[in-house]
Design a protein around this motif. Sequence first.
Motif, PDB file in Angstrom:
ATOM      1  N   ILE A 403      -4.183   9.293 -11.515  1.00  0.00           N
ATOM      2  CA  ILE A 403      -3.356   8.364 -11.405  1.00  0.00           C
ATOM      3  C   ILE A 403      -3.266   8.676  -9.567  1.00  0.00           C
ATOM      4  N   ALA A 404      -3.292   9.051  -8.366  1.00  0.00           N
ATOM      5  CA  ALA A 404      -2.689   9.239  -7.657  1.00  0.00           C
ATOM      6  C   ALA A 404      -3.037   8.332  -6.665  1.00  0.00           C
ATOM      7  N   LEU A 405      -4.302   7.864  -6.466  1.00  0.00           N
ATOM      8  CA  LEU A 405      -5.353   7.071  -5.478  1.00  0.00           C
ATOM      9  C   LEU A 405      -4.413   5.712  -5.150  1.00  0.00           C
ATOM     10  N   PRO A 406      -3.987   5.071  -6.786  1.00  0.00           N
ATOM     11  CA  PRO A 406      -3.524   3.593  -7.147  1.00  0.00           C
ATOM     12  C   PRO A 406      -2.573   3.456  -6.459  1.00  0.00           C
ATOM     13  N   LEU A 407      -1.938   4.689  -5.857  1.00  0.00           N
ATOM     14  CA  LEU A 407      -0.556   4.775  -5.424  1.00  0.00           C
ATOM     15  C   LEU A 407      -0.315   4.830  -3.868  1.00  0.00           C
ATOM     16  N   VAL A 408      -1.327   4.887  -3.277  1.00  0.00           N
ATOM     17  CA  VAL A 408      -1.097   5.281  -2.265  1.00  0.00           C
ATOM     18  C   VAL A 408      -2.802   5.029  -1.604  1.00  0.00           C
ATOM     19  N   ALA A 416      -0.240  13.661   9.830  1.00  0.00           N
ATOM     20  CA  ALA A 416      -0.011  14.750   9.394  1.00  0.00           C
ATOM     21  C   ALA A 416       1.470  12.472   8.987  1.00  0.00           C
ATOM     22  N   GLU A 417       1.473  12.326   9.829  1.00  0.00           N
ATOM     23  CA  GLU A 417       2.229  10.757   9.155  1.00  0.00           C
ATOM     24  C   GLU A 417       1.663  10.332   7.942  1.00  0.00           C
ATOM     25  N   GLY A 418       0.010   9.748   8.563  1.00  0.00           N
ATOM     26  CA  GLY A 418      -0.418   9.557   6.581  1.00  0.00           C
ATOM     27  C   GLY A 418       0.080  10.304   5.884  1.00  0.00           C
ATOM     28  N   ALA A 419       0.289  11.857   5.681  1.00  0.00           N
ATOM     29  CA  ALA A 419       0.079  13.034   4.802  1.00  0.00           C
ATOM     30  C   ALA A 419       1.259  13.053   3.747  1.00  0.00           C
ATOM     31  N   LYS A 420       2.610  12.330   5.154  1.00  0.00           N
ATOM     32  CA  LYS A 420       3.519  12.046   4.515  1.00  0.00           C
ATOM     33  C   LYS A 420       3.769  11.270   3.919  1.00  0.00           C
ATOM     34  N   ALA A 421       3.468   9.718   4.554  1.00  0.00           N
ATOM     35  CA  ALA A 421       3.966   8.194   3.742  1.00  0.00           C
ATOM     36  C   ALA A 421       3.179   8.682   2.559  1.00  0.00           C
ATOM     37  N   ARG A 422       2.075   9.319   2.275  1.00  0.00           N
ATOM     38  CA  ARG A 422       1.583   9.381   0.781  1.00  0.00           C
ATOM     39  C   ARG A 422       1.944  10.201  -0.142  1.00  0.00           C
ATOM     40  N   SER A 423       3.040  11.503   0.848  1.00  0.00           N
ATOM     41  CA  SER A 423       3.865  12.179   0.084  1.00  0.00           C
ATOM     42  C   SER A 423       5.252  11.233  -0.889  1.00  0.00           C
ATOM     43  N   LYS A 424       5.550  10.695  -0.062  1.00  0.00           N
ATOM     44  CA  LYS A 424       6.452   9.910  -0.260  1.00  0.00           C
ATOM     45  C   LYS A 424       6.110   9.136  -0.821  1.00  0.00           C
ATOM     46  N   ALA A 425       5.533   8.705  -1.312  1.00  0.00           N
ATOM     47  CA  ALA A 425       4.893   7.199  -1.937  1.00  0.00           C
ATOM     48  C   ALA A 425       5.146   8.424  -3.581  1.00  0.00           C
ATOM     49  N   LEU A 426       4.100   9.534  -3.886  1.00  0.00           N
ATOM     50  CA  LEU A 426       4.052   9.821  -5.380  1.00  0.00           C
ATOM     51  C   LEU A 426       5.717  10.446  -5.231  1.00  0.00           C
ATOM     52  N   GLU A 427       6.385  11.099  -4.685  1.00  0.00           N
ATOM     53  CA  GLU A 427       7.912  11.628  -4.651  1.00  0.00           C
ATOM     54  C   GLU A 427       8.506  10.258  -5.431  1.00  0.00           C
ATOM     55  N   SER A 428       8.047   8.898  -5.136  1.00  0.00           N
ATOM     56  CA  SER A 428       9.107   7.947  -5.336  1.00  0.00           C
ATOM     57  C   SER A 428       8.105   7.512  -6.838  1.00  0.00           C
ATOM     58  N   ALA A 468       8.227  18.447 -10.594  1.00  0.00           N
ATOM     59  CA  ALA A 468       7.359  19.727  -9.513  1.00  0.00           C
ATOM     60  C   ALA A 468       6.149  19.612  -9.238  1.00  0.00           C
ATOM     61  N   SER A 469       5.736  20.363 -10.927  1.00  0.00           N
ATOM     62  CA  SER A 469       4.464  20.693 -10.936  1.00  0.00           C
ATOM     63  C   SER A 469       3.747  19.378 -11.086  1.00  0.00           C
ATOM     64  N   ALA A 470       3.961  17.442 -11.883  1.00  0.00           N
ATOM     65  CA  ALA A 470       3.282  16.685 -11.468  1.00  0.00           C
ATOM     66  C   ALA A 470       3.267  16.485  -9.964  1.00  0.00           C
ATOM     67  N   LEU A 471       3.907  16.751  -8.663  1.00  0.00           N
ATOM     68  CA  LEU A 471       3.868  16.317  -8.052  1.00  0.00           C
ATOM     69  C   LEU A 471       2.799  16.956  -7.530  1.00  0.00           C
ATOM     70  N   ALA A 472       3.391  18.655  -6.805  1.00  0.00           N
ATOM     71  CA  ALA A 472       2.025  19.327  -6.750  1.00  0.00           C
ATOM     72  C   ALA A 472       0.949  19.276  -7.089  1.00  0.00           C
ATOM     73  N   LEU A 473       0.719  18.811  -8.108  1.00  0.00           N
ATOM     74  CA  LEU A 473      -0.506  18.230  -8.644  1.00  0.00           C
ATOM     75  C   LEU A 473      -1.157  17.609  -7.902  1.00  0.00           C
ATOM     76  N   LEU A 474      -0.601  16.312  -8.022  1.00  0.00           N
ATOM     77  CA  LEU A 474      -1.230  15.430  -7.550  1.00  0.00           C
ATOM     78  C   LEU A 474      -1.364  14.655  -6.290  1.00  0.00           C
ATOM     79  N   LEU A 475      -0.306  16.083  -5.548  1.00  0.00           N
ATOM     80  CA  LEU A 475      -0.653  16.209  -3.967  1.00  0.00           C
ATOM     81  C   LEU A 475      -2.230  16.620  -3.692  1.00  0.00           C
ATOM     82  N   ARG A 476      -2.683  17.823  -4.746  1.00  0.00           N
ATOM     83  CA  ARG A 476      -2.929  18.866  -4.750  1.00  0.00           C
ATOM     84  C   ARG A 476      -5.067  18.224  -4.730  1.00  0.00           C
ATOM     85  N   SER A 477      -4.124  16.621  -5.883  1.00  0.00           N
ATOM     86  CA  SER A 477      -5.445  16.243  -5.924  1.00  0.00           C
ATOM     87  C   SER A 477      -6.105  14.951  -4.782  1.00  0.00           C
ATOM     88  N   ILE A 478      -5.158  14.746  -3.827  1.00  0.00           N
ATOM     89  CA  ILE A 478      -5.424  13.739  -3.026  1.00  0.00           C
ATOM     90  C   ILE A 478      -5.697  14.666  -1.657  1.00  0.00           C
TER      91      ILE A 478
END
Length: 753
Positions: A403-408, A416-428, A468-478
Amino acid sequence: MNSYLVYRASFYLMLTIATTALCADTNTDDRGGWLLPPLVAAAGLLAFFTVDRKPVWSLPRGLANFLGACTLGLLYVEYKLDDTQFVRYLGHWLIALQLVKYFLPKSAEDDWFLFLVGLMQVLIGAVINVGDQVGFWLFLWAMLAVWVLGQFFLQREARRFLSNGASKRHAPLEPLRKDPYRGLFDWAYATATLRVLALTMALGFFFFLLLPRQVGATRTRAGQSTTKHLTGFDEEVALGQLGEILENDSPVMTIEFSDADKNPLRPPPEPLWRGVTLNNYDSGRWRRQTSRAMRTFPTYRALSPSRRSVIRQVVKLEPNDSFTLFGIRPFLEVTAARSLPPSLNALDGTVFRQDSRGAYDYEVITDSDSNAPQNGEDVPSALRIREVLLALSPELKTKLRSIALPLVEKIPGDGAEGAKARSKALESYLRESGGFTYSLEMKSIDPTLDPVLDFLVNRKEGHCEYYASALALLLRSIDIPSRMVNGFKGGDWNQISDAMTVRQKHAHSWVEAYLGENEARQPIWITLDPTPSAEREKSIAQVGGMASNFRTVTDLFRYIWVFYILGYDSNRQGKLLYEPIGMLAREIRIGSIRVWRWVSATFTMLFQFRSIQSFISVKGFVVTFLVLVLTAALAKLLSWLVKKVIAWWRGGVKDGAGMTAGILFYRRLAQLLAEYDLERSPAETQNEFAHRAFRFLSGQGTRTQEVAGLPQKIVDAFYQVRFGDRDLTPETLEELEACLDALQAKLGDPVAK
């Protein structure tokens, strides 16, 4: 309206209010406490119509003693059921004693005993309760107590007067055959009573303000046991459990905001009150990662002496059973009473208190830069907890990664900058894509799936904890370390008090993602909130019902109660009282210096003459006139003082013959009318007595009608002598004596009788 019955009804109402003050806080573990005020009211009503009218209906003394002993057993049973509520159970025991006493004959001493029992209930309620309504019931009880004490004095003195001081000390109070205070409850009595109440409350408030206070003498009590449970802030939290308090309107804390110089400050919009951090996830359950790395906070001035841009929060936390403290991150300093200092968990940056019982007052200083690192928090890699922040079962990770990879995958950049951008994309994706909706309903579409995966694939609706749980686990998956945070978001801002009240309905979950370390080897965390804010705000607005329409007023009273009554310490005493007085004194001193300088310059100008010839001028005339006026005023004042001293030295002037005779005439009038059962009651003035005598004599026939107006003449003369300090002339004395002789002749005439 019988004055004794009014007194007794007021007494029972006062005791019912005292019981209500004890049981006022509904957000406690007091089982069945809400039943006690109606029970006390019903018992008072029953006693009012039985024992207080006919003492023969009272309980036998032996049975009353047995019931009183049984109340100790009730106290023991309640203590054994829950030993943390002992203070409250003492209040319950007092109520039981009060109910037994209701159904016994009551003397003045018994009323004093019941009054003290009610006072103890009020004091216990003030100690263990901090709800919105406690202050109202305390104020109402104080007003009723002043009224009841006044009525008690009147009843006691009436019995002493009617019995010529020979009344028995322990005789039960009961309605008298003849009400000694007929016509007492008129407009004049009501206004006088209101003045007494206002003066009493004003004096009480004055002494409350002036009594010396200790620094930090606030509501913080380690032994306070009246707590409420905060769901979602435990060591382990089930997914969806936080939703249980999202429909609860109970207050959690009240906050004042200020800058570094303690000037009032408006809070940032929708502040995040960071609470407990949850790292370990397993099949729909989050757990805290325990650590013994607890540290105290250094002062923020020691960390950066030049830093001035801070947000200071004075927090009044309501009683709850959680160790977690809340504040806006990043914390620079958290302080409280010396006996219960807060601690920082270096593992996850969470702040805790040492004791979870009772209310807790503390102060948080926050860096105004929300992206600044949290001082005192350890780097995850240093403690080898990076694996915990990435922990995910292989099967769940594979499904979430799809689910996460197609979004990021199209987001460039590493580090750090790349991780921040991907985190923001999943949040959005979760918050703004429109594919997910906010809901407090917790239903499962496919129970065989992990609840988070079921939310992302099937349900696509839920409250903040699911987002919040969904975002935390999506971040961990990438492979971006993350953790979930439970706290509160926003609050009810009161523009009148400039304070914010945070309620359970403001509970919220969000995510913190770890991006690495900065140059100072401090951890870099970013805050992500994937919950759709507009839908959440609509849901919060619906909680509270009609009470939310009066939130500004109720929160204002709550603010005054929490900050300036329960939390009234030396700091607030200085801010509220001594600082304005000191400022006023400085202004008066500066003004007096200016006035003195002006007066000195004016006198110097007036009395400065170059020669004797220059005195013969307009200026000299003005000076001479002012000196003569001042001399005359001083002479007049000195003469008045000398006369007062001489009069004081000689003593009071004895009454003249006319004054003594005027008083004796009134006494003779009272004796004549007493033979016709016309006696002045203690609450009746002489003038009212004369009016009553006029009505009586006018209705006794033609003979007494001729002398019906004579009592008024005697009373008017008495008023001139007694209150007007006037001596009666011999002609007036002869006229009054003739009036009394005529009255005696008419009253003594058998035909008239």
